[in-house]
Design an enzyme around this catalytic site. Sequence first.
Site, PDB file in Angstrom:
ATOM      1  N   SER A 212      -4.684   2.231   8.365  1.00 25.04           N
ATOM      2  CA  SER A 212      -5.848   3.251   8.092  1.00 25.04           C
ATOM      3  C   SER A 212      -5.287   4.398   7.837  1.00 25.04           C
ATOM      4  CB  SER A 212      -6.888   3.040   8.916  1.00 25.04           C
ATOM      5  OG  SER A 212      -6.517   3.454  10.345  1.00 25.04           O
ATOM      6  N   ARG A 216      -5.655   6.085   4.310  1.00 18.40           N
ATOM      7  CA  ARG A 216      -6.551   7.426   4.138  1.00 18.40           C
ATOM      8  C   ARG A 216      -5.825   8.687   3.448  1.00 18.40           C
ATOM      9  NH1 ARG A 216      -7.270   7.905   8.929  1.00 18.40           N
ATOM     10  NH2 ARG A 216      -9.350   6.701   9.249  1.00 18.40           N
ATOM     11  N   ASN A 220      -7.064   9.606  -0.704  1.00 18.99           N
ATOM     12  CA  ASN A 220      -7.440  11.029  -0.944  1.00 18.99           C
ATOM     13  C   ASN A 220      -6.827  11.689  -2.028  1.00 18.99           C
ATOM     14  OD1 ASN A 220     -10.079  12.134   0.827  1.00 18.99           O
ATOM     15  ND2 ASN A 220      -8.735  10.758   2.096  1.00 18.99           N
TER      16      ASN A 220
END
Length: 289
Positions: A212, A216, A220
Amino acid sequence: MSAEATQGAEHVLTPSGYIAEHLQNFNSVGGKQHSVVDFSVLNYDTVFWSVLCGVIAILFLYMAARRVTAGVPGRFQAFVEMIVEMVDDQAKGIIHGDRSWIAPLALMVFCWITMMNAIDLIPVDWVTGLNGLLGIFHIHLPHHRAVATADLNGTLGMSCSVLVLMIYYSFKIKGAGGFMHELFSAPFGAKWYLAPFNLVLNIIEFLAKAVSLGMRLFGNMYAGELVFLLIALLGSIWTFSADLSALGFVGHVVAGTVWAIFHILIVLLQAFIFMMLTLVYIGQAHDHH
């Protein structure tokens, strides 16, 4: 003439081809990676830009350390001190123990990722236009991506490094016996019949944190890069057999400027989040359950 026209048509980029061209890495196989996991593929551009940004971050902090004065600080020193105090305050609140090495690590992580993210603010065609400059020296790069954090290989590599630090500090703080006991006794309790479930859940937790953390940052930055490419297409309408109009100015200049200003927040925010989660995960390794 027909053969030349056919050859020229093959080199004309369509909008989808334009995006695909900018999202292709310069790697060791010279083309697309066909499988999801292939450790034989090395993305040279990701390695180059991540190392370069790391060196720039080190030089930035080194220059700040050399210019420290006991009197009234200058603007550069005040700026760096503000960053250092911000990172140190976060480390104090999260790490319960010796943070003499962890706080500088967090500072380096923040500066390093900020540098890599900030490359996304460079106009996309300037990077690919590097081929024109290198062509003078008879050097050609078939593909090139400058944003290392928009490459999943780079972000997962950094998150796996955080995973290694989590395991290292778990052994260092709790000892081998204490860490093994925690793996088999938390979170359901120190019952022998619950030990397999505790172990499986803890392994999943460690892997989920690493995956994660990398996903992440990648998600983005990849989305931000893709938006820049779409804006570039809006401003390049004349490239794809359309007439130059006010839409090109609005789509390219206005929309690009607005998104670039907003993207500055994303660049800093994602670096801050990665730094904070690194501190949180290492801090959890210091805590006894």
